[in-house]
Design a protein around this motif. Sequence first.
Motif, PDB file in Angstrom:
ATOM      1  N   LYS A 383       0.835  -1.205   0.000  1.00 48.18           N
ATOM      2  CA  LYS A 383       0.000   0.000   0.000  1.00 48.18           C
ATOM      3  C   LYS A 383       0.873   1.261   0.000  1.00 48.18           C
ATOM      4  O   LYS A 383       0.556   2.248  -0.673  1.00 48.18           O
ATOM      5  N   LEU A 384       1.981   1.204   0.754  1.00 52.03           N
ATOM      6  CA  LEU A 384       2.875   2.350   0.811  1.00 52.03           C
ATOM      7  C   LEU A 384       3.487   2.632  -0.557  1.00 52.03           C
ATOM      8  O   LEU A 384       3.600   3.806  -0.964  1.00 52.03           O
ATOM      9  N   TYR A 385       3.854   1.584  -1.273  1.00 45.88           N
ATOM     10  CA  TYR A 385       4.478   1.783  -2.583  1.00 45.88           C
ATOM     11  C   TYR A 385       3.492   2.422  -3.562  1.00 45.88           C
ATOM     12  O   TYR A 385       3.880   3.264  -4.387  1.00 45.88           O
ATOM     13  N   GLU A 386       2.237   2.021  -3.490  1.00 46.87           N
ATOM     14  CA  GLU A 386       1.225   2.633  -4.360  1.00 46.87           C
ATOM     15  C   GLU A 386       1.121   4.133  -4.090  1.00 46.87           C
ATOM     16  O   GLU A 386       1.040   4.942  -5.028  1.00 46.87           O
ATOM     17  N   LEU A 387       1.132   4.503  -2.814  1.00 49.05           N
ATOM     18  CA  LEU A 387       1.056   5.925  -2.461  1.00 49.05           C
ATOM     19  C   LEU A 387       2.316   6.672  -2.876  1.00 49.05           C
ATOM     20  O   LEU A 387       2.249   7.823  -3.343  1.00 49.05           O
ATOM     21  N   LYS A 388       3.489   6.045  -2.712  1.00 45.85           N
ATOM     22  CA  LYS A 388       4.741   6.670  -3.117  1.00 45.85           C
ATOM     23  C   LYS A 388       4.778   6.888  -4.623  1.00 45.85           C
ATOM     24  O   LYS A 388       5.303   7.906  -5.113  1.00 45.85           O
ATOM     25  N   ASN A 389       4.217   5.972  -5.366  1.00 43.34           N
ATOM     26  CA  ASN A 389       4.177   6.110  -6.818  1.00 43.34           C
ATOM     27  C   ASN A 389       3.326   7.324  -7.212  1.00 43.34           C
ATOM     28  O   ASN A 389       3.714   8.121  -8.089  1.00 43.34           O
ATOM     29  N   LYS A 390       2.190   7.472  -6.557  1.00 47.59           N
ATOM     30  CA  LYS A 390       1.347   8.638  -6.815  1.00 47.59           C
ATOM     31  C   LYS A 390       2.048   9.925  -6.385  1.00 47.59           C
ATOM     32  O   LYS A 390       1.930  10.963  -7.052  1.00 47.59           O
ATOM     33  N   GLU A 391       2.768   9.853  -5.269  1.00 42.91           N
ATOM     34  CA  GLU A 391       3.495  11.015  -4.773  1.00 42.91           C
ATOM     35  C   GLU A 391       4.560  11.466  -5.772  1.00 42.91           C
ATOM     36  O   GLU A 391       4.716  12.660  -6.046  1.00 42.91           O
ATOM     37  N   VAL A 392       5.291  10.487  -6.335  1.00 48.28           N
ATOM     38  CA  VAL A 392       6.330  10.812  -7.315  1.00 48.28           C
ATOM     39  C   VAL A 392       5.720  11.468  -8.547  1.00 48.28           C
ATOM     40  O   VAL A 392       6.260  12.462  -9.085  1.00 48.28           O
ATOM     41  N   LEU A 393       4.588  10.942  -9.000  1.00 47.80           N
ATOM     42  CA  LEU A 393       3.932  11.526 -10.166  1.00 47.80           C
ATOM     43  C   LEU A 393       3.502  12.974  -9.883  1.00 47.80           C
ATOM     44  O   LEU A 393       3.696  13.870 -10.722  1.00 47.80           O
ATOM     45  N   ALA A 394       2.943  13.193  -8.696  1.00 46.00           N
ATOM     46  CA  ALA A 394       2.463  14.536  -8.347  1.00 46.00           C
ATOM     47  C   ALA A 394       3.623  15.517  -8.243  1.00 46.00           C
ATOM     48  O   ALA A 394       3.560  16.645  -8.779  1.00 46.00           O
ATOM     49  N   TYR A 395       4.698  15.124  -7.575  1.00 48.07           N
ATOM     50  CA  TYR A 395       5.841  16.030  -7.420  1.00 48.07           C
ATOM     51  C   TYR A 395       6.576  16.243  -8.743  1.00 48.07           C
ATOM     52  O   TYR A 395       7.145  17.321  -8.979  1.00 48.07           O
ATOM     53  N   ARG A 421      13.850  19.621  -5.204  1.00 45.76           N
ATOM     54  CA  ARG A 421      14.324  18.853  -4.052  1.00 45.76           C
ATOM     55  C   ARG A 421      13.257  17.878  -3.567  1.00 45.76           C
ATOM     56  O   ARG A 421      13.550  16.702  -3.262  1.00 45.76           O
ATOM     57  N   THR A 422      12.027  18.342  -3.484  1.00 45.12           N
ATOM     58  CA  THR A 422      10.941  17.479  -3.017  1.00 45.12           C
ATOM     59  C   THR A 422      10.722  16.311  -3.975  1.00 45.12           C
ATOM     60  O   THR A 422      10.485  15.175  -3.551  1.00 45.12           O
ATOM     61  N   ALA A 423      10.810  16.582  -5.285  1.00 46.33           N
ATOM     62  CA  ALA A 423      10.632  15.514  -6.273  1.00 46.33           C
ATOM     63  C   ALA A 423      11.745  14.471  -6.164  1.00 46.33           C
ATOM     64  O   ALA A 423      11.510  13.261  -6.263  1.00 46.33           O
ATOM     65  N   LEU A 424      12.974  14.949  -5.938  1.00 44.37           N
ATOM     66  CA  LEU A 424      14.106  14.029  -5.788  1.00 44.37           C
ATOM     67  C   LEU A 424      13.917  13.154  -4.552  1.00 44.37           C
ATOM     68  O   LEU A 424      14.123  11.926  -4.611  1.00 44.37           O
ATOM     69  N   GLU A 425      13.543  13.744  -3.442  1.00 44.27           N
ATOM     70  CA  GLU A 425      13.341  12.980  -2.213  1.00 44.27           C
ATOM     71  C   GLU A 425      12.227  11.957  -2.373  1.00 44.27           C
ATOM     72  O   GLU A 425      12.326  10.833  -1.863  1.00 44.27           O
ATOM     73  N   ALA A 426      11.175  12.326  -3.106  1.00 50.84           N
ATOM     74  CA  ALA A 426      10.063  11.396  -3.317  1.00 50.84           C
ATOM     75  C   ALA A 426      10.501  10.195  -4.150  1.00 50.84           C
ATOM     76  O   ALA A 426      10.125   9.046  -3.854  1.00 50.84           O
ATOM     77  N   ARG A 427      11.318  10.444  -5.186  1.00 49.81           N
ATOM     78  CA  ARG A 427      11.793   9.337  -6.022  1.00 49.81           C
ATOM     79  C   ARG A 427      12.702   8.402  -5.233  1.00 49.81           C
ATOM     80  O   ARG A 427      12.622   7.178  -5.374  1.00 49.81           O
ATOM     81  N   ILE A 428      13.541   8.971  -4.405  1.00 43.63           N
ATOM     82  CA  ILE A 428      14.432   8.140  -3.582  1.00 43.63           C
ATOM     83  C   ILE A 428      13.634   7.353  -2.541  1.00 43.63           C
ATOM     84  O   ILE A 428      13.907   6.173  -2.286  1.00 43.63           O
ATOM     85  N   ASP A 429      12.618   7.999  -1.957  1.00 46.99           N
ATOM     86  CA  ASP A 429      11.753   7.287  -1.009  1.00 46.99           C
ATOM     87  C   ASP A 429      11.055   6.109  -1.675  1.00 46.99           C
ATOM     88  O   ASP A 429      10.872   5.045  -1.051  1.00 46.99           O
ATOM     89  N   MET A 430      10.653   6.275  -2.918  1.00 50.43           N
ATOM     90  CA  MET A 430       9.989   5.182  -3.627  1.00 50.43           C
ATOM     91  C   MET A 430      10.958   4.021  -3.869  1.00 50.43           C
ATOM     92  O   MET A 430      10.590   2.848  -3.774  1.00 50.43           O
ATOM     93  N   ILE A 431      12.222   4.348  -4.187  1.00 55.59           N
ATOM     94  CA  ILE A 431      13.236   3.309  -4.365  1.00 55.59           C
ATOM     95  C   ILE A 431      13.453   2.548  -3.057  1.00 55.59           C
ATOM     96  O   ILE A 431      13.520   1.312  -3.040  1.00 55.59           O
ATOM     97  N   ILE A 432      13.551   3.296  -1.956  1.00 50.96           N
ATOM     98  CA  ILE A 432      13.757   2.657  -0.653  1.00 50.96           C
ATOM     99  C   ILE A 432      12.573   1.763  -0.299  1.00 50.96           C
ATOM    100  O   ILE A 432      12.744   0.659   0.232  1.00 50.96           O
ATOM    101  N   THR A 433      11.364   2.217  -0.624  1.00 48.77           N
ATOM    102  CA  THR A 433      10.172   1.413  -0.348  1.00 48.77           C
ATOM    103  C   THR A 433      10.197   0.118  -1.146  1.00 48.77           C
ATOM    104  O   THR A 433       9.869  -0.952  -0.617  1.00 48.77           O
TER     105      THR A 433
END
Length: 453
Positions: A383-395, A421-433
Amino acid sequence: MQPPADIRINQLPETYSQSNDTLNDSKIKWELFYKDESLRKLISTALTNNYDLQAATQKIEMMRAAVQFNKGNQLPTISAGLSAAQRRFGLFTMDGAGNASTDIQPGRVVPEHLPDYFAGFNASWEVDVWGKLRSNKKAAVARFSSSIEGRNAIQTALIAEVASTYYDLLALDTELDIVRENIEIQQAALDIIKIKKEADILNELAVKQFEGQVNNSKGFEYKLLQQITLVENKINYLCGQFPQQIIRDKTKFNSLNPDIISTGIPSQLLVNRPDFRQAELELFASKFDLKAAKAAFYPSFTITGAVGFQAFSTALLFQSPQSVAYTLLGGIAAPILNRSALKAKYNTINAQQTEAVLNYQKTILNGYLEVANEMSNIKNLEKLYELKNKEVLAYGQSTTIAKDLFMSGMATYFEVLMAQRTALEARIDMIITKKLQYQAMINLYKALGGGIK
Protein backbone atom coordinates in the motif's frame (compact mmCIF):
# COMPACT_ATOMS: atom_id res chain seq x y z
CA MET A 1 9.93 -36.81 25.53
CA GLN A 2 8.45 -35.20 28.61
CA PRO A 3 9.65 -31.74 29.66
CA PRO A 4 10.25 -30.95 33.35
CA ALA A 5 7.04 -30.76 35.35
CA ASP A 6 7.21 -26.99 35.85
CA ILE A 7 7.74 -26.23 32.14
CA ARG A 8 4.82 -26.04 29.70
CA ILE A 9 5.40 -26.07 25.95
CA ASN A 10 2.87 -23.89 24.12
CA GLN A 11 1.40 -25.13 20.87
CA LEU A 12 1.63 -23.15 17.64
CA PRO A 13 -1.63 -21.55 16.42
CA GLU A 14 -3.42 -23.48 13.70
CA THR A 15 -3.25 -20.60 11.20
CA TYR A 16 -1.64 -17.20 10.76
CA SER A 17 -3.91 -14.32 11.64
CA GLN A 18 -3.75 -12.89 8.12
CA SER A 19 -3.81 -16.06 6.04
CA ASN A 20 -5.47 -19.45 5.74
CA ASP A 21 -3.15 -20.53 2.92
CA THR A 22 -2.06 -24.18 2.98
CA LEU A 23 0.62 -23.88 0.29
CA ASN A 24 4.17 -23.24 1.47
CA ASP A 25 6.84 -21.71 -0.75
CA SER A 26 9.67 -22.61 1.64
CA LYS A 27 9.86 -25.94 -0.20
CA ILE A 28 11.06 -24.07 -3.30
CA LYS A 29 14.82 -24.31 -3.64
CA TRP A 30 16.65 -21.01 -3.56
CA GLU A 31 17.94 -21.58 -7.11
CA LEU A 32 14.34 -21.35 -8.31
CA PHE A 33 13.14 -18.76 -5.84
CA TYR A 34 15.73 -16.14 -6.83
CA LYS A 35 15.42 -15.49 -10.55
CA ASP A 36 18.30 -13.04 -10.99
CA GLU A 37 21.20 -14.98 -12.50
CA SER A 38 23.83 -12.63 -11.02
CA LEU A 39 22.32 -13.09 -7.57
CA ARG A 40 22.29 -16.87 -7.94
CA LYS A 41 26.00 -16.84 -8.82
CA LEU A 42 26.77 -14.75 -5.74
CA ILE A 43 24.80 -17.10 -3.48
CA SER A 44 26.62 -20.12 -4.94
CA THR A 45 29.97 -18.43 -4.30
CA ALA A 46 28.96 -17.59 -0.72
CA LEU A 47 27.84 -21.16 -0.03
CA THR A 48 31.25 -22.37 -1.19
CA ASN A 49 33.55 -19.78 0.36
CA ASN A 50 31.80 -18.24 3.39
CA TYR A 51 33.92 -18.73 6.50
CA ASP A 52 31.02 -19.02 8.95
CA LEU A 53 29.54 -21.81 6.86
CA GLN A 54 32.89 -23.57 6.66
CA ALA A 55 33.29 -23.30 10.44
CA ALA A 56 29.82 -24.83 10.88
CA THR A 57 30.89 -27.72 8.64
CA GLN A 58 33.87 -28.34 10.90
CA LYS A 59 31.56 -28.38 13.91
CA ILE A 60 29.62 -31.16 12.21
CA GLU A 61 32.86 -33.12 11.90
CA MET A 62 33.58 -32.57 15.60
CA MET A 63 30.11 -33.86 16.51
CA ARG A 64 30.63 -36.84 14.19
CA ALA A 65 33.85 -37.64 16.06
CA ALA A 66 31.97 -37.36 19.37
CA VAL A 67 29.48 -39.97 18.14
CA GLN A 68 32.33 -42.32 17.24
CA PHE A 69 33.94 -41.71 20.64
CA ASN A 70 30.77 -42.57 22.57
CA LYS A 71 30.10 -45.54 20.33
CA GLY A 72 33.61 -46.81 21.05
CA ASN A 73 33.02 -46.48 24.80
CA GLN A 74 30.37 -49.21 24.57
CA LEU A 75 32.88 -51.70 23.18
CA PRO A 76 35.69 -53.50 25.01
CA THR A 77 39.06 -51.76 25.03
CA ILE A 78 41.79 -54.08 23.75
CA SER A 79 45.45 -53.16 23.58
CA ALA A 80 48.63 -55.01 22.69
CA GLY A 81 51.66 -54.45 24.84
CA LEU A 82 55.22 -55.46 25.54
CA SER A 83 56.63 -54.80 29.00
CA ALA A 84 59.80 -55.47 30.94
CA ALA A 85 60.33 -55.16 34.68
CA GLN A 86 63.00 -55.84 37.28
CA ARG A 87 61.91 -56.92 40.75
CA ARG A 88 63.60 -57.48 44.12
CA PHE A 89 61.57 -58.66 47.07
CA GLY A 90 62.76 -57.99 50.62
CA LEU A 91 64.23 -61.11 52.24
CA PHE A 92 62.06 -60.61 55.33
CA THR A 93 58.85 -60.80 53.31
CA MET A 94 56.76 -63.78 52.38
CA ASP A 95 57.68 -63.46 48.72
CA GLY A 96 61.40 -62.93 49.43
CA ALA A 97 61.66 -65.82 51.92
CA GLY A 98 59.79 -68.16 49.54
CA ASN A 99 61.90 -67.23 46.54
CA ALA A 100 65.14 -67.83 48.48
CA SER A 101 64.19 -71.46 49.12
CA THR A 102 62.51 -72.28 45.81
CA ASP A 103 64.11 -73.65 42.66
CA ILE A 104 62.99 -71.74 39.58
CA GLN A 105 64.68 -74.49 37.54
CA PRO A 106 66.25 -77.73 38.76
CA GLY A 107 69.31 -76.76 40.80
CA ARG A 108 68.67 -73.00 40.35
CA VAL A 109 66.92 -70.93 42.99
CA VAL A 110 64.83 -67.89 42.16
CA PRO A 111 67.27 -65.01 41.62
CA GLU A 112 67.21 -62.15 44.13
CA HIS A 113 66.88 -59.69 41.24
CA LEU A 114 64.08 -61.20 39.14
CA PRO A 115 63.36 -59.96 35.61
CA ASP A 116 59.75 -60.06 34.36
CA TYR A 117 58.91 -59.88 30.65
CA PHE A 118 55.40 -59.85 29.19
CA ALA A 119 54.07 -59.78 25.62
CA GLY A 120 50.34 -60.05 24.99
CA PHE A 121 46.95 -58.35 25.06
CA ASN A 122 45.08 -56.39 27.72
CA ALA A 123 41.32 -55.87 27.69
CA SER A 124 38.81 -53.83 29.68
CA TRP A 125 35.04 -53.54 29.30
CA GLU A 126 32.42 -51.65 31.26
CA VAL A 127 29.13 -53.55 31.10
CA ASP A 128 26.44 -50.95 30.37
CA VAL A 129 23.82 -52.37 32.75
CA TRP A 130 22.07 -49.06 33.47
CA GLY A 131 22.30 -47.56 29.98
CA LYS A 132 24.73 -44.76 30.86
CA LEU A 133 26.95 -45.34 27.84
CA ARG A 134 23.95 -45.81 25.54
CA SER A 135 22.50 -42.50 26.76
CA ASN A 136 25.81 -40.73 26.14
CA LYS A 137 25.86 -42.12 22.61
CA LYS A 138 22.26 -41.04 21.94
CA ALA A 139 23.05 -37.55 23.24
CA ALA A 140 26.06 -37.39 20.91
CA VAL A 141 23.95 -38.54 17.94
CA ALA A 142 21.33 -35.87 18.72
CA ARG A 143 24.01 -33.19 18.90
CA PHE A 144 25.51 -34.41 15.64
CA SER A 145 22.12 -33.99 13.95
CA SER A 146 21.73 -30.65 15.73
CA SER A 147 25.03 -29.44 14.27
CA ILE A 148 23.76 -30.29 10.78
CA GLU A 149 20.62 -28.24 11.43
CA GLY A 150 22.80 -25.47 12.84
CA ARG A 151 24.72 -25.38 9.58
CA ASN A 152 21.42 -25.31 7.67
CA ALA A 153 20.29 -22.35 9.79
CA ILE A 154 23.51 -20.51 8.99
CA GLN A 155 23.05 -21.32 5.31
CA THR A 156 19.47 -20.00 5.39
CA ALA A 157 20.62 -16.77 7.01
CA LEU A 158 23.55 -16.46 4.59
CA ILE A 159 21.35 -16.85 1.50
CA ALA A 160 18.96 -14.22 2.85
CA GLU A 161 21.76 -11.82 3.73
CA VAL A 162 23.42 -12.10 0.31
CA ALA A 163 20.08 -11.54 -1.43
CA SER A 164 19.12 -8.62 0.81
CA THR A 165 22.51 -6.95 0.37
CA TYR A 166 22.32 -7.50 -3.39
CA TYR A 167 19.04 -5.60 -3.55
CA ASP A 168 20.58 -2.89 -1.35
CA LEU A 169 23.21 -2.55 -4.05
CA LEU A 170 20.67 -2.37 -6.88
CA ALA A 171 18.71 0.26 -4.95
CA LEU A 172 21.85 2.37 -4.50
CA ASP A 173 22.62 2.03 -8.23
CA THR A 174 19.14 3.29 -9.03
CA GLU A 175 19.47 6.17 -6.56
CA LEU A 176 22.78 7.11 -8.16
CA ASP A 177 21.19 7.20 -11.61
CA ILE A 178 18.40 9.44 -10.34
CA VAL A 179 20.82 11.81 -8.61
CA ARG A 180 22.99 12.08 -11.73
CA GLU A 181 19.89 12.73 -13.84
CA ASN A 182 18.85 15.38 -11.35
CA ILE A 183 22.31 16.98 -11.49
CA GLU A 184 22.00 17.34 -15.26
CA ILE A 185 18.59 19.01 -14.86
CA GLN A 186 19.90 21.31 -12.16
CA GLN A 187 22.99 22.20 -14.19
CA ALA A 188 20.80 23.06 -17.16
CA ALA A 189 18.66 25.27 -14.91
CA LEU A 190 21.79 26.92 -13.52
CA ASP A 191 22.98 27.74 -17.04
CA ILE A 192 19.63 29.41 -17.75
CA ILE A 193 19.82 31.37 -14.49
CA LYS A 194 23.29 32.63 -15.41
CA ILE A 195 22.01 33.84 -18.79
CA LYS A 196 19.10 35.62 -17.10
CA LYS A 197 21.51 37.17 -14.62
CA GLU A 198 23.71 38.49 -17.44
CA ALA A 199 20.56 39.93 -18.97
CA ASP A 200 19.78 41.64 -15.64
CA ILE A 201 16.56 39.65 -15.30
CA LEU A 202 17.78 37.86 -12.15
CA ASN A 203 20.34 38.77 -9.54
CA GLU A 204 23.44 37.02 -8.16
CA LEU A 205 21.45 35.51 -5.30
CA ALA A 206 19.51 33.25 -7.66
CA VAL A 207 22.75 32.07 -9.27
CA LYS A 208 24.29 31.17 -5.91
CA GLN A 209 21.16 29.37 -4.75
CA PHE A 210 21.15 27.17 -7.86
CA GLU A 211 24.91 26.62 -7.62
CA GLY A 212 24.50 25.49 -4.01
CA GLN A 213 21.78 23.06 -5.08
CA VAL A 214 24.00 21.59 -7.82
CA ASN A 215 26.94 21.18 -5.44
CA ASN A 216 24.69 19.61 -2.84
CA SER A 217 23.53 17.01 -5.36
CA LYS A 218 27.11 16.33 -6.47
CA GLY A 219 28.10 15.80 -2.84
CA PHE A 220 25.19 13.34 -2.47
CA GLU A 221 26.50 11.52 -5.54
CA TYR A 222 29.84 10.85 -3.80
CA LYS A 223 28.08 9.68 -0.67
CA LEU A 224 26.20 7.14 -2.76
CA LEU A 225 29.41 6.02 -4.45
CA GLN A 226 30.95 5.35 -1.03
CA GLN A 227 27.85 3.46 0.10
CA ILE A 228 28.03 1.35 -3.06
CA THR A 229 31.66 0.50 -2.28
CA LEU A 230 30.76 -0.55 1.26
CA VAL A 231 27.84 -2.70 0.12
CA GLU A 232 29.93 -4.33 -2.60
CA ASN A 233 32.59 -5.19 -0.04
CA LYS A 234 29.97 -6.58 2.31
CA ILE A 235 28.92 -8.97 -0.45
CA ASN A 236 32.58 -9.80 -1.09
CA TYR A 237 32.98 -10.60 2.61
CA LEU A 238 29.93 -12.86 2.60
CA CYS A 239 31.36 -14.59 -0.47
CA GLY A 240 34.77 -15.01 1.18
CA GLN A 241 36.62 -13.02 -1.46
CA PHE A 242 38.77 -9.90 -1.57
CA PRO A 243 37.27 -6.62 -2.85
CA GLN A 244 36.17 -6.76 -6.45
CA GLN A 245 33.36 -5.35 -8.52
CA ILE A 246 30.04 -7.12 -8.05
CA ILE A 247 28.57 -8.08 -11.40
CA ARG A 248 24.89 -7.17 -11.58
CA ASP A 249 22.27 -5.89 -14.01
CA LYS A 250 21.64 -2.35 -12.77
CA THR A 251 18.57 -1.94 -14.97
CA LYS A 252 16.53 -4.72 -13.34
CA PHE A 253 15.62 -3.05 -10.07
CA ASN A 254 12.62 -1.11 -11.39
CA SER A 255 11.48 -3.84 -13.77
CA LEU A 256 11.26 -6.59 -11.14
CA ASN A 257 8.24 -7.07 -8.92
CA PRO A 258 8.46 -8.80 -5.52
CA ASP A 259 6.87 -12.26 -5.63
CA ILE A 260 3.81 -13.17 -3.57
CA ILE A 261 4.84 -15.91 -1.14
CA SER A 262 2.54 -18.68 0.08
CA THR A 263 3.11 -19.15 3.80
CA GLY A 264 1.26 -22.38 4.53
CA ILE A 265 0.26 -23.14 8.13
CA PRO A 266 2.35 -22.53 11.28
CA SER A 267 2.87 -26.22 12.10
CA GLN A 268 4.93 -26.56 8.91
CA LEU A 269 7.59 -24.37 10.54
CA LEU A 270 8.43 -27.30 12.83
CA VAL A 271 9.51 -29.29 9.80
CA ASN A 272 10.85 -26.58 7.51
CA ARG A 273 12.88 -24.31 9.81
CA PRO A 274 16.34 -25.64 10.68
CA ASP A 275 16.54 -23.62 13.91
CA PHE A 276 13.35 -25.33 15.13
CA ARG A 277 14.82 -28.75 14.39
CA GLN A 278 18.13 -27.74 15.99
CA ALA A 279 16.43 -26.63 19.21
CA GLU A 280 14.37 -29.83 19.30
CA LEU A 281 17.47 -32.01 18.87
CA GLU A 282 19.26 -30.12 21.63
CA LEU A 283 16.24 -30.88 23.80
CA PHE A 284 16.56 -34.60 23.01
CA ALA A 285 20.29 -34.49 23.75
CA SER A 286 19.62 -32.94 27.17
CA LYS A 287 17.15 -35.74 27.89
CA PHE A 288 19.82 -38.40 27.31
CA ASP A 289 22.38 -36.37 29.26
CA LEU A 290 20.00 -36.48 32.22
CA LYS A 291 19.58 -40.26 31.88
CA ALA A 292 23.34 -40.72 31.88
CA ALA A 293 23.66 -38.48 34.93
CA LYS A 294 21.09 -40.62 36.78
CA ALA A 295 22.90 -43.82 35.83
CA ALA A 296 26.13 -42.44 37.29
CA PHE A 297 24.65 -42.99 40.80
CA TYR A 298 24.35 -46.74 40.22
CA PRO A 299 27.16 -49.33 40.56
CA SER A 300 29.33 -49.89 37.50
CA PHE A 301 30.39 -53.33 36.36
CA THR A 302 33.76 -53.83 34.69
CA ILE A 303 35.60 -56.85 33.32
CA THR A 304 39.34 -56.72 32.83
CA GLY A 305 41.77 -59.35 31.60
CA ALA A 306 45.09 -60.07 29.96
CA VAL A 307 46.52 -62.96 27.95
CA GLY A 308 50.00 -63.45 26.56
CA PHE A 309 53.45 -64.79 27.29
CA GLN A 310 55.34 -64.07 30.51
CA ALA A 311 58.78 -65.21 31.63
CA PHE A 312 61.85 -64.11 33.57
CA SER A 313 64.05 -64.51 30.49
CA THR A 314 63.56 -63.33 26.94
CA ALA A 315 64.86 -66.68 25.71
CA LEU A 316 61.99 -68.43 27.48
CA LEU A 317 59.30 -65.81 26.73
CA PHE A 318 57.52 -67.52 23.84
CA GLN A 319 57.70 -71.14 25.06
CA SER A 320 54.27 -72.71 25.12
CA PRO A 321 52.53 -73.73 27.26
CA GLN A 322 55.05 -72.98 30.02
CA SER A 323 55.13 -69.19 29.41
CA VAL A 324 51.43 -68.71 28.63
CA ALA A 325 49.76 -66.45 31.21
CA TYR A 326 46.34 -64.90 31.60
CA THR A 327 44.24 -62.98 34.10
CA LEU A 328 40.49 -62.39 34.26
CA LEU A 329 38.84 -60.05 36.74
CA GLY A 330 35.29 -58.87 37.19
CA GLY A 331 34.47 -55.99 39.48
CA ILE A 332 31.63 -53.85 40.74
CA ALA A 333 32.07 -50.33 42.11
CA ALA A 334 29.51 -47.92 43.49
CA PRO A 335 30.15 -44.22 44.20
CA ILE A 336 30.20 -43.35 47.90
CA LEU A 337 32.47 -40.42 48.71
CA ASN A 338 31.90 -38.50 45.46
CA ARG A 339 28.09 -38.60 45.48
CA SER A 340 27.90 -34.86 46.19
CA ALA A 341 29.86 -34.22 42.98
CA LEU A 342 27.47 -36.52 41.08
CA LYS A 343 24.49 -34.70 42.57
CA ALA A 344 25.95 -31.37 41.51
CA LYS A 345 26.47 -32.68 37.97
CA TYR A 346 22.93 -34.09 37.90
CA ASN A 347 21.46 -30.77 39.07
CA THR A 348 23.48 -28.92 36.44
CA ILE A 349 22.27 -31.20 33.64
CA ASN A 350 18.69 -30.98 34.93
CA ALA A 351 18.91 -27.18 34.75
CA GLN A 352 20.40 -27.46 31.25
CA GLN A 353 17.41 -29.55 30.17
CA THR A 354 15.04 -26.89 31.51
CA GLU A 355 17.07 -24.30 29.62
CA ALA A 356 16.78 -26.41 26.44
CA VAL A 357 12.98 -26.57 26.85
CA LEU A 358 12.79 -22.79 27.30
CA ASN A 359 15.05 -22.22 24.29
CA TYR A 360 12.84 -24.51 22.19
CA GLN A 361 9.76 -22.59 23.29
CA LYS A 362 11.45 -19.25 22.58
CA THR A 363 12.52 -20.46 19.12
CA ILE A 364 8.95 -21.47 18.26
CA LEU A 365 7.51 -18.15 19.44
CA ASN A 366 10.19 -16.14 17.64
CA GLY A 367 9.70 -18.08 14.40
CA TYR A 368 5.95 -17.57 14.40
CA LEU A 369 6.34 -13.85 15.09
CA GLU A 370 8.92 -13.48 12.31
CA VAL A 371 6.45 -14.89 9.77
CA ALA A 372 3.54 -12.83 11.13
CA ASN A 373 5.60 -9.63 11.12
CA GLU A 374 6.82 -10.07 7.55
CA MET A 375 3.33 -10.92 6.30
CA SER A 376 2.06 -7.66 7.80
CA ASN A 377 5.11 -5.81 6.48
CA ILE A 378 4.57 -7.02 2.92
CA LYS A 379 0.91 -6.02 3.01
CA ASN A 380 1.61 -2.53 4.33
CA LEU A 381 4.60 -1.94 2.03
CA GLU A 382 2.44 -2.77 -0.96
CA LYS A 383 0.00 0.00 0.00
CA LEU A 384 2.88 2.35 0.81
CA TYR A 385 4.48 1.78 -2.58
CA GLU A 386 1.23 2.63 -4.36
CA LEU A 387 1.06 5.92 -2.46
CA LYS A 388 4.74 6.67 -3.12
CA ASN A 389 4.18 6.11 -6.82
CA LYS A 390 1.35 8.64 -6.82
CA GLU A 391 3.49 11.02 -4.77
CA VAL A 392 6.33 10.81 -7.31
CA LEU A 393 3.93 11.53 -10.17
CA ALA A 394 2.46 14.54 -8.35
CA TYR A 395 5.84 16.03 -7.42
CA GLY A 396 7.16 15.41 -10.92
CA GLN A 397 4.28 17.43 -12.33
CA SER A 398 4.82 20.15 -9.74
CA THR A 399 8.46 20.46 -10.83
CA THR A 400 7.42 20.97 -14.44
CA ILE A 401 4.79 23.51 -13.43
CA ALA A 402 7.26 25.40 -11.22
CA LYS A 403 9.78 25.63 -14.07
CA ASP A 404 7.14 26.89 -16.49
CA LEU A 405 5.89 29.48 -14.02
CA PHE A 406 9.45 30.58 -13.28
CA MET A 407 10.23 31.03 -16.97
CA SER A 408 7.13 33.20 -17.29
CA GLY A 409 7.98 35.19 -14.18
CA MET A 410 5.07 33.88 -12.12
CA ALA A 411 7.16 31.85 -9.64
CA THR A 412 10.37 32.47 -7.75
CA TYR A 413 13.60 30.52 -8.18
CA PHE A 414 13.16 29.36 -4.55
CA GLU A 415 9.90 27.64 -5.47
CA VAL A 416 11.68 25.88 -8.32
CA LEU A 417 14.46 24.67 -6.03
CA MET A 418 12.00 23.37 -3.45
CA ALA A 419 9.98 21.56 -6.10
CA GLN A 420 13.10 19.87 -7.48
CA ARG A 421 14.32 18.85 -4.05
CA THR A 422 10.94 17.48 -3.02
CA ALA A 423 10.63 15.51 -6.27
CA LEU A 424 14.11 14.03 -5.79
CA GLU A 425 13.34 12.98 -2.21
CA ALA A 426 10.06 11.40 -3.32
CA ARG A 427 11.79 9.34 -6.02
CA ILE A 428 14.43 8.14 -3.58
CA ASP A 429 11.75 7.29 -1.01
CA MET A 430 9.99 5.18 -3.63
CA ILE A 431 13.24 3.31 -4.36
CA ILE A 432 13.76 2.66 -0.65
CA THR A 433 10.17 1.41 -0.35
CA LYS A 434 10.69 -1.02 -3.22
CA LYS A 435 13.94 -2.19 -1.65
CA LEU A 436 12.04 -2.82 1.59
CA GLN A 437 9.53 -4.87 -0.39
CA TYR A 438 12.31 -7.08 -1.72
CA GLN A 439 13.78 -7.44 1.76
CA ALA A 440 10.41 -8.33 3.27
CA MET A 441 9.97 -11.03 0.62
CA ILE A 442 13.46 -12.38 1.38
CA ASN A 443 12.86 -12.27 5.13
CA LEU A 444 9.56 -14.11 4.80
CA TYR A 445 11.16 -16.80 2.65
CA LYS A 446 13.87 -17.17 5.30
CA ALA A 447 11.34 -17.18 8.16
CA LEU A 448 9.43 -20.02 6.50
CA GLY A 449 12.53 -22.19 6.19
CA GLY A 450 14.56 -20.70 3.38
CA GLY A 451 14.40 -23.50 0.83
CA ILE A 452 17.10 -25.66 2.46
CA LYS A 453 15.23 -28.93 1.94
